[in-house]
Scaffold this motif. Sequence first.
Motif, PDB file in Angstrom:
ATOM      1  N   SER A  95      41.444  41.860  28.477  1.00  0.00           N
ATOM      2  CA  SER A  95      41.565  41.670  29.923  1.00  0.00           C
ATOM      3  C   SER A  95      40.279  41.950  30.694  1.00  0.00           C
ATOM      4  O   SER A  95      40.224  41.683  31.899  1.00  0.00           O
ATOM      5  CB  SER A  95      42.682  42.568  30.475  1.00  0.00           C
ATOM      6  OG  SER A  95      42.383  43.934  30.222  1.00  0.00           O
ATOM      7  N   ARG A  96      39.251  42.443  30.030  1.00  0.00           N
ATOM      8  CA  ARG A  96      38.024  42.793  30.749  1.00  0.00           C
ATOM      9  C   ARG A  96      36.791  42.255  30.035  1.00  0.00           C
ATOM     10  O   ARG A  96      36.642  42.424  28.826  1.00  0.00           O
ATOM     11  CB  ARG A  96      37.899  44.309  30.899  1.00  0.00           C
ATOM     12  CG  ARG A  96      36.795  44.742  31.853  1.00  0.00           C
ATOM     13  CD  ARG A  96      36.737  46.257  31.983  1.00  0.00           C
ATOM     14  NE  ARG A  96      35.824  46.691  33.031  1.00  0.00           N
ATOM     15  CZ  ARG A  96      34.496  46.760  32.884  1.00  0.00           C
ATOM     16  NH1 ARG A  96      33.943  46.438  31.713  1.00  0.00           N
ATOM     17  NH2 ARG A  96      33.736  47.147  33.897  1.00  0.00           N
ATOM     18  N   GLU A 118      40.804  38.975  33.815  1.00  0.00           N
ATOM     19  CA  GLU A 118      41.272  38.818  35.184  1.00  0.00           C
ATOM     20  C   GLU A 118      40.149  38.455  36.144  1.00  0.00           C
ATOM     21  O   GLU A 118      40.387  37.835  37.173  1.00  0.00           O
ATOM     22  CB  GLU A 118      41.958  40.102  35.651  1.00  0.00           C
ATOM     23  CG  GLU A 118      43.208  40.422  34.847  1.00  0.00           C
ATOM     24  CD  GLU A 118      43.879  41.702  35.306  1.00  0.00           C
ATOM     25  OE1 GLU A 118      43.392  42.311  36.286  1.00  0.00           O
ATOM     26  OE2 GLU A 118      44.889  42.097  34.699  1.00  0.00           O
ATOM     27  N   GLU A 119      38.938  38.837  35.816  1.00  0.00           N
ATOM     28  CA  GLU A 119      37.785  38.470  36.639  1.00  0.00           C
ATOM     29  C   GLU A 119      36.507  38.661  35.844  1.00  0.00           C
ATOM     30  O   GLU A 119      36.480  39.417  34.867  1.00  0.00           O
ATOM     31  CB  GLU A 119      37.736  39.295  37.919  1.00  0.00           C
ATOM     32  CG  GLU A 119      37.568  40.785  37.708  1.00  0.00           C
ATOM     33  CD  GLU A 119      37.521  41.554  39.006  1.00  0.00           C
ATOM     34  OE1 GLU A 119      37.509  40.919  40.073  1.00  0.00           O
ATOM     35  OE2 GLU A 119      37.486  42.792  38.957  1.00  0.00           O
ATOM     36  N   ASP A 140      45.285  34.632  33.453  1.00  0.00           N
ATOM     37  CA  ASP A 140      45.272  35.844  34.275  1.00  0.00           C
ATOM     38  C   ASP A 140      44.056  35.910  35.196  1.00  0.00           C
ATOM     39  O   ASP A 140      43.937  36.843  35.996  1.00  0.00           O
ATOM     40  CB  ASP A 140      45.292  37.098  33.385  1.00  0.00           C
ATOM     41  CG  ASP A 140      46.608  37.255  32.639  1.00  0.00           C
ATOM     42  OD1 ASP A 140      47.665  37.095  33.275  1.00  0.00           O
ATOM     43  OD2 ASP A 140      46.584  37.532  31.432  1.00  0.00           O
ATOM     44  N   LEU A 141      43.163  34.942  35.080  1.00  0.00           N
ATOM     45  CA  LEU A 141      41.947  34.958  35.889  1.00  0.00           C
ATOM     46  C   LEU A 141      42.279  34.738  37.366  1.00  0.00           C
ATOM     47  O   LEU A 141      42.882  33.738  37.735  1.00  0.00           O
ATOM     48  CB  LEU A 141      40.979  33.875  35.409  1.00  0.00           C
ATOM     49  CG  LEU A 141      39.623  33.835  36.111  1.00  0.00           C
ATOM     50  CD1 LEU A 141      38.780  35.041  35.705  1.00  0.00           C
ATOM     51  CD2 LEU A 141      38.878  32.540  35.767  1.00  0.00           C
ATOM     52  N   LYS A 142      41.869  35.686  38.192  1.00  0.00           N
ATOM     53  CA  LYS A 142      42.159  35.602  39.627  1.00  0.00           C
ATOM     54  C   LYS A 142      40.914  35.367  40.468  1.00  0.00           C
ATOM     55  O   LYS A 142      41.009  34.804  41.566  1.00  0.00           O
ATOM     56  CB  LYS A 142      42.846  36.891  40.102  1.00  0.00           C
ATOM     57  CG  LYS A 142      44.187  37.191  39.459  1.00  0.00           C
ATOM     58  CD  LYS A 142      44.759  38.488  40.009  1.00  0.00           C
ATOM     59  CE  LYS A 142      46.129  38.795  39.417  1.00  0.00           C
ATOM     60  NZ  LYS A 142      46.050  39.102  37.975  1.00  0.00           N
ATOM     61  N   CYS A 162      43.539  27.789  34.745  1.00  0.00           N
ATOM     62  CA  CYS A 162      43.524  29.155  35.296  1.00  0.00           C
ATOM     63  C   CYS A 162      44.494  29.180  36.471  1.00  0.00           C
ATOM     64  O   CYS A 162      44.087  29.073  37.638  1.00  0.00           O
ATOM     65  CB  CYS A 162      42.115  29.556  35.713  1.00  0.00           C
ATOM     66  SG  CYS A 162      40.948  29.577  34.324  1.00  0.00           S
ATOM     67  N   GLN A 164      46.200  31.234  38.137  1.00  0.00           N
ATOM     68  CA  GLN A 164      46.189  32.221  39.223  1.00  0.00           C
ATOM     69  C   GLN A 164      44.915  32.164  40.059  1.00  0.00           C
ATOM     70  O   GLN A 164      44.766  32.933  41.010  1.00  0.00           O
ATOM     71  CB  GLN A 164      46.363  33.637  38.650  1.00  0.00           C
ATOM     72  CG  GLN A 164      47.714  33.865  37.998  1.00  0.00           C
ATOM     73  CD  GLN A 164      48.008  35.330  37.792  1.00  0.00           C
ATOM     74  OE1 GLN A 164      47.939  36.144  38.703  1.00  0.00           O
ATOM     75  NE2 GLN A 164      48.321  35.685  36.554  1.00  0.00           N
TER      76      GLN A 164
END
Length: 352
Positions: A95-96, A118-119, A140-142, A162, A164
Amino acid sequence: MCYPFTVQLFRNLRFVNFSHCTLLREIPDVSSLPNLESLDLRECTNLVEVHQSLGRLEKVVHLNFLNCCNLSCFPSRLNSRSLENLIIRGCIKLSRFPDMLVQVKRLKELVLYETAIEELPSSVANLIELKELYLSDCTDLKNLPCSIYTLQQLDRIFVDGCSQLSKFPECLCESSDCTNVSLPLALPSVINLKMQRCSLSELSFLKNLHCMSSLTILDLSENKFVSLPTCMSQFTKLQQLYLTHCKQLREILALPPNITFLHAKGCESLETCADLSDVLLYNPDESPWLRRIDFSSCQKLIQDQCSSNCNMLSIEGLLGETRVDIFYPGSKIPKWFAHQSTRGLIRFPVFS
């Protein structure tokens, strides 16, 4: 049972290949491997953790974690100026993305397909020679960082799937500060921008890009915006525009002057399309003219508007051996279309 290897015995070790080691669960402290250049852990499907010490090694060139589907703990920072390859595609639990502590000049391609990221951190700006950024199906990329605009060599951005991602970041030089010549251009080299299946509700970021003379392919299919802005007319090299199944799209205010493919199938709310006449006029000294237009399943498209466009296309579209395909809503040839035929071929006169 798989036991950690004793790294203290391998200070001069440069290459490690544990690919397809399905019993491997973690990579321990590697600080005693200062000369490590390549670590290949692809398809280590039970790998969960990579020790933070990997991020402190300064000579690392190749890191491959392809399809390490259980990897969730990864170094938070990378400190290698020599990095050329970083592959974490298919790491669906990661996630990171690590912070890049130093400027990296050799990394040209960043492959992050199908991760749980996520970013991206703002330090992605340190990948100063990056040419290709692949984030497809990172569901999950916002957010994308504003610093992405500083990547002057970036020519391909794929963020399709993507779901989100609701907006593209604001340009660093947005407002009046754009007059500051010391600021970098905003993505001046992009030739292919793919943003299919995101959740974009507006496209204001397009007017701030500086790739208007380089972008050739733009895919905005299956998004949520309602209007294609007038700035599209400034993208002079854009040839392929994909708007397929943009179900909330109501109006196309402008089109690129050299467009050759326009795919707007399934835009069920589309009511207005800019006059195509300016882009359909044939000029033998310039780039190709429109060859394919797809408005199928666009039931709300204003008939008079489309009628005018298609008539222009019937006159100017077929020159020499050029083929033009027209897709129009319905199951019959409209009565206003001057050239009716029961055969598979319609020939048009060529006007000099």
